[in-house]
Motif scaffolding. Structure first.
Motif, short mmCIF file in Angstrom:
data_model
loop_
_atom_site.label_atom_id
_atom_site.label_comp_id
_atom_site.label_asym_id
_atom_site.label_seq_id
_atom_site.Cartn_x
_atom_site.Cartn_y
_atom_site.Cartn_z
N PRO A 52 0.85 -1.20 0.00
CA PRO A 52 0.00 0.00 0.00
C PRO A 52 0.88 1.25 0.00
CG PRO A 52 -0.59 -1.51 1.78
CD PRO A 52 0.69 -1.99 1.21
N THR A 53 0.62 2.18 -0.90
CA THR A 53 1.42 3.40 -0.97
C THR A 53 0.53 4.62 -0.87
OG1 THR A 53 1.26 3.76 -3.35
CG2 THR A 53 2.96 2.21 -2.60
N LEU A 54 1.19 5.76 -0.89
CA LEU A 54 0.45 7.03 -0.84
C LEU A 54 -0.35 7.26 -2.12
CD1 LEU A 54 3.30 9.07 0.87
CD2 LEU A 54 1.08 8.56 1.90
N ASP A 55 -0.08 6.46 -3.17
CA ASP A 55 -0.90 6.57 -4.39
C ASP A 55 -2.36 6.25 -4.11
OD1 ASP A 55 1.14 7.32 -6.04
OD2 ASP A 55 1.54 5.30 -6.80
N GLU A 56 -2.60 5.55 -3.03
CA GLU A 56 -3.98 5.18 -2.72
C GLU A 56 -4.73 6.28 -1.97
OE1 GLU A 56 -3.54 0.90 -1.49
OE2 GLU A 56 -1.92 1.29 -2.88
N ALA A 64 2.19 13.06 2.53
CA ALA A 64 2.86 12.79 3.82
C ALA A 64 2.68 13.99 4.75
CB ALA A 64 4.34 12.51 3.59
N ILE A 65 2.82 15.19 4.18
CA ILE A 65 2.67 16.40 5.01
C ILE A 65 1.21 16.57 5.44
CG2 ILE A 65 2.81 18.93 4.95
CD1 ILE A 65 5.38 18.58 3.27
N ALA A 66 0.28 16.31 4.54
CA ALA A 66 -1.14 16.42 4.90
C ALA A 66 -1.50 15.44 6.02
CB ALA A 66 -2.01 16.16 3.67
N LEU A 67 -0.84 14.28 6.03
CA LEU A 67 -1.11 13.33 7.11
C LEU A 67 -0.47 13.78 8.43
CD1 LEU A 67 -0.68 9.90 5.26
CD2 LEU A 67 -2.81 10.95 6.05
N GLY A 68 0.40 14.79 8.35
CA GLY A 68 0.95 15.35 9.59
C GLY A 68 2.46 15.41 9.66
N ALA A 69 3.16 14.93 8.64
CA ALA A 69 4.62 15.05 8.66
C ALA A 69 5.01 16.51 8.41
CB ALA A 69 5.24 14.16 7.59
N ASP A 70 6.20 16.88 8.87
CA ASP A 70 6.72 18.23 8.62
C ASP A 70 7.63 18.25 7.41
OD1 ASP A 70 5.95 19.90 11.16
OD2 ASP A 70 6.51 17.90 11.83
N ALA A 71 8.21 17.11 7.11
CA ALA A 71 9.11 17.00 5.97
C ALA A 71 9.18 15.53 5.59
CB ALA A 71 10.50 17.52 6.33
N VAL A 72 9.79 15.28 4.46
CA VAL A 72 10.05 13.89 4.06
C VAL A 72 11.54 13.75 3.81
CG1 VAL A 72 7.78 13.63 2.99
CG2 VAL A 72 9.75 14.31 1.59
N SER A 73 11.96 12.51 3.69
CA SER A 73 13.35 12.24 3.38
C SER A 73 13.38 11.26 2.21
CB SER A 73 14.03 11.64 4.62
OG SER A 73 15.42 11.79 4.52
N ILE A 74 14.31 11.49 1.29
CA ILE A 74 14.40 10.58 0.14
C ILE A 74 15.81 10.00 0.04
CG2 ILE A 74 12.57 11.71 -1.18
CD1 ILE A 74 14.82 13.03 -2.88
N GLY A 75 15.89 8.74 -0.32
CA GLY A 75 17.17 8.07 -0.55
C GLY A 75 17.20 7.46 -1.93
N THR A 86 7.37 11.47 -5.50
CA THR A 86 6.78 12.59 -6.23
C THR A 86 6.36 13.71 -5.28
OG1 THR A 86 4.55 11.73 -5.94
CG2 THR A 86 5.76 10.95 -7.89
N GLY A 87 6.05 14.85 -5.88
CA GLY A 87 5.50 15.93 -5.07
C GLY A 87 4.18 15.54 -4.44
N LEU A 135 -8.63 5.81 -1.66
CA LEU A 135 -9.23 5.08 -2.79
C LEU A 135 -9.55 3.64 -2.45
CD1 LEU A 135 -7.01 6.47 -5.70
CD2 LEU A 135 -9.26 7.26 -4.95
N THR A 136 -8.98 3.14 -1.36
CA THR A 136 -9.28 1.77 -0.96
C THR A 136 -9.63 1.75 0.53
OG1 THR A 136 -7.01 1.26 -0.31
CG2 THR A 136 -7.58 0.87 -2.62
N VAL A 137 -10.36 0.73 0.90
CA VAL A 137 -10.72 0.57 2.32
C VAL A 137 -9.45 0.44 3.17
CG1 VAL A 137 -11.89 -0.93 3.99
CG2 VAL A 137 -12.93 -0.47 1.76
N GLU A 138 -8.48 -0.32 2.62
CA GLU A 138 -7.24 -0.53 3.37
C GLU A 138 -6.51 0.80 3.60
OE1 GLU A 138 -8.23 -2.26 0.78
OE2 GLU A 138 -8.42 -4.32 1.51
N ALA A 139 -6.42 1.60 2.52
CA ALA A 139 -5.73 2.89 2.67
C ALA A 139 -6.48 3.79 3.64
CB ALA A 139 -5.58 3.56 1.31
#
Lengths: 233, 433
Positions: free
Chosen positions: B37-41, B305-316, B298-299, B410-414
């Motif tokens: 499950p990803t944020l695409d959902e 992630a920020i809308a869910l409450g994060a202040d920033a993200v990190s990418i590797g 992606t943006g 978009l899904t019950v799981e998400a």
């Protein structure tokens, strides 16, 4: 202490930990006496100049953490992580230390006149540690470099997963950890022990110590290749 | 019609054959590859009759983040809410580390060291450098600690919560071995537990020690793999962290066991709301910062992630791709290694044709750090423009004003994991019934 010099008194009854450490960090040299530590944590942590610090009483966690260059002498006992990640210089306590004394130390000398608890010298990376009494279980766990000299006994699993550090024990060893074996004591090892006993002012016959180190059987994964073997037939 | 087994499909059979031949578990790099499950959902709802949008191309939409204000003398100030995750010199070439630094500088954000200490080159090329304090303490020294702009105490990472680092012998060159005080050529398996603290009470004292040694100058982060994010976040706050980095199971790695990558931890979409719940209950949400990581691409991911409450993200992983990993132009070389651009995962092997996950001087020399740095800067700019566009469309003058109310699932799981309503309903499973 530096002979003939005046000591600066830092009394933790009236001096906060921040003030104490800031004074020690700002000093280029000099002698300091810390009074009333009363088990405070991080006492004299981060020293980075040739100061001499005497602590009159027992300390909490991480006393002389990441120590460099100077000298710290504790008249008392120390809790977890005494002189953790020590880089150089000397840290000495007259009493006993609890867990993880000298953890990950990269250099310098740590002397514990009493006993040391579990994981003494864990992941040590070049520090030399001399313990007047016994060491607890899993001492020198994953120890990479440096020497651990124990005048008393060692508890279970000494030197578990040890790399290139050397362990010298005068007394009994309850058991050795994974990949740690007893090794021959050669003249160069007697020389190491002799030097560390002298540096730590400890009295013992260097010939009484047994040496332990890595069997080097865990350094690389064992990878079989049955297919290649069959193809070569 | 194929009579291939669903249970024992060709990939499963190939793995059993590989295991039977070698007697060793599969070790690889990259991150989780199975469908998770990803944020695409999640989708943004955008503005409507009751929500007023901002002009997408003109009106200000802030993206800055400040970490450690109020506690550290020198808080970390980032222009964008996207940081570069911890990756070591050793796992990466010096050129790759330089490229990450250059790209981050241009975008106004931070890079992070990794398991193996700080190199002079990465300090030089990173304006804002976060120093990781790891269980192994390889290369750990107080001089470098004092040079850092922030300290990140690493408890775990998303690819392997509960596991230590791994660097196989082919990448333990003389320089890498010396930095880590290890014999050249050994298969390094780092400690998974810190050697001098266990549990949050100890960590609190450890953080005080780190602050004392660095004169309370810089912020202290705590990074955890997404295992029990509610409790881990609460305990990290209790221990005195200025920021919590929660790394979901999609987080990448230079090398670890495949079984670990694919089967331990929880996805990022499920981890963020739990961490936020802990921060809110403790009354420190947006004060103690939350940095979400693991599979951010992606943006849209950044914004969600920020809308869910994060202040920033990190990418590797995404940053490595931006500087040239998986480059289709190298397809012939990937093919020669038995893989293809897009499927390359043998970061542990040191044979990376892109010159990124290698210590081979000839391969590493292929990566132009200036060009690669520009690529990363461009990519970070795109992520930032995208998240600003989304924020404006939701009527927000700062990305931190995004909120769960802007999202639908978009899904019950998400819906259940992200704790936002299933699209077209008011239903959040487990919350509203």
């Amino acid at each position: 202490m530096n002979p003939g010099s005046e000591s600066t008194i830092l009394d933790m009854e009236i001096t906060t930990l921040r003030e104490l450490n800031a004074a020690l960090h700002e000093a280029d040299s000099g002698d300091f006496v810390v009074r009333n530590p009363r088990g405070a944590h991080a006492v004299a942590a981060g020293i980075n100049s040739p100061v001499a610090v005497t602590v009159e009483g027992s300390v909490g966690y991480y006393c002389a953490g990441m120590h460099q260059v100077g000298r710290v002498l504790v008249h008392g006992n120390a809790s977890t992580g005494l002189a953790e990640n020590i880089m150089s210089g000397e840290v000495r306590i007259t009493g006993s230390a609890t867990m993880s004394a000298g953890a990950t130390g990269h250099g310098g000398l740590l002397v514990i006149e009493g006993n040391s608890g579990a994981r003494c010298g864990i992941s040590m990376k070049g520090v030399d540690i001399v313990v007047g009494g016994n060491v607890g279980h899993m001492s020198a766990f994953m120890a990479q470099a440096g020497s651990l000299v124990v005048l008393g006994d060692a508890a279970d699993d000494l030197g578990d997963s040890i790399y290139e550090a050397q362990v010298f024990v005068r007394g009994d060893v309850a058991s050795l950890g994974a990949d740690c074996i007893e090794k021959e004591v050669r003249p160069e090892h007697i020389e190491i022990v002799t030097g560390l006993l002298a540096a730590s002012s400890m009295q013992a016959d260097p010939a009484d110590f047994r040496r332990y180190g890595s069997a080097r059987q865990l350094y690389n994964f064992h990878v079989d290749d049955i297919d290649a073997e069959v193809a070569a037939r | 019609m194929s009579n291939e087994s669903h249970t024992f499909d060709r990939s499963v059979i190939a793995e059993i054959h590989r295991a039977a031949n070698t007697g060793i578990y599969r070790i690889r790099g990259f991150g989780a590859k199975r469908k998770l499950p990803t944020l695409d959902e999640l989708v943004f709802l955008g503005a409507s009759m009751s929500r007023y949008p901002l002009e997408g191309y003109r009106e200000a939409c802030g993206t800055d983040v400040v970490i450690g204000e109020g506690r550290a003398e020198r808080p970390v100030r980032l222009d964008i809410p996207i940081t570069i995750a911890g990756m070591s010199f050793g796992s990466l070439s010096a050129q790759a580390k330089e490229a990450l630094g250059r790209g981050a500088n241009a975008a106004g954000t931070s890079t992070t060291t990794g398991d193996g200490g700080m190199t002079a080159e990465e300090r030089e090329h990173s304006s804002t450098l976060v120093y990781q304090y790891l269980p192994s303490r390889y290369g750990m020294n107080p001089d470098d600690l004092r040079k850092a702009d922030a300290i990140e105490v690493v408890v775990g990472q998303g690819a392997k919560p509960g596991g230590g680092g791994m660097l196989l012998g082919q990448k333990i060159t003389e320089r890498v071995g010396k930095m880590r005080t290890l014999p050249e050529g050994i298969d390094q398996r780092s400690a998974c537990r810190h050697p001098d603290w266990t549990g949050p009470d100890d960590l609190e004292i450890k953080i005080i020690e780190l602050r004392e040694i660095t004169g309370w100058q810089v912020p202290v982060y705590v990074k955890v793999g997404a295992a029990r994010p509610y409790y881990d976040t609460a305990l990290a706050v209790k221990a005195g962290a200025d920021a919590i980095v929660v790394d979901g199971m999609q987080g990448g790695t230079a090398a670890t066991q495949d079984v670990f990558i694919e089967h331990v931890g929880i996805p990022t979409i499920a981890a963020i709301p739990e961490a936020v719940r802990a921060l809110k209950e403790l009354g420190v949400h947006r004060e103690v910062k939350l940095i979400a990581a693991g599979g951010i691409r992606t943006g849209a991911d950044v914004g969600k992630a920020i809308a869910l409450g994060a202040d920033a993200v990190s990418i590797g992983t995404a940053a490595l791709i931006a500087i040239g990993d998986q480059n289709p132009a190298l397809e012939a070389e990937y093919q020669a290694l038995g893989t293809s651009a897009g499927s390359w995962e043998d970061y542990q092997a040191g044979t990376d044709p892109a010159g990124i996950t290698t210590q081979d001087p000839a391969l590493a020399g292929r990566l132009d750090p200036v060009i690669a740095g520009r690529r990363l800067a461009n990519y970070l700019q795109v992520l930032t423009l995208e998240v600003q566009t989304l924020a404006r469309a939701n009527g927000k003058s700062h990305v931190h004003n995004l909120e769960p109310e802007d999202l639908a699932a978009l899904t019950v799981e998400a819906a259940a994991m992200a704790k936002v309503p299933l699209a077209g309903t008011n239903w959040i499973p487990g919350v509203t019934g």
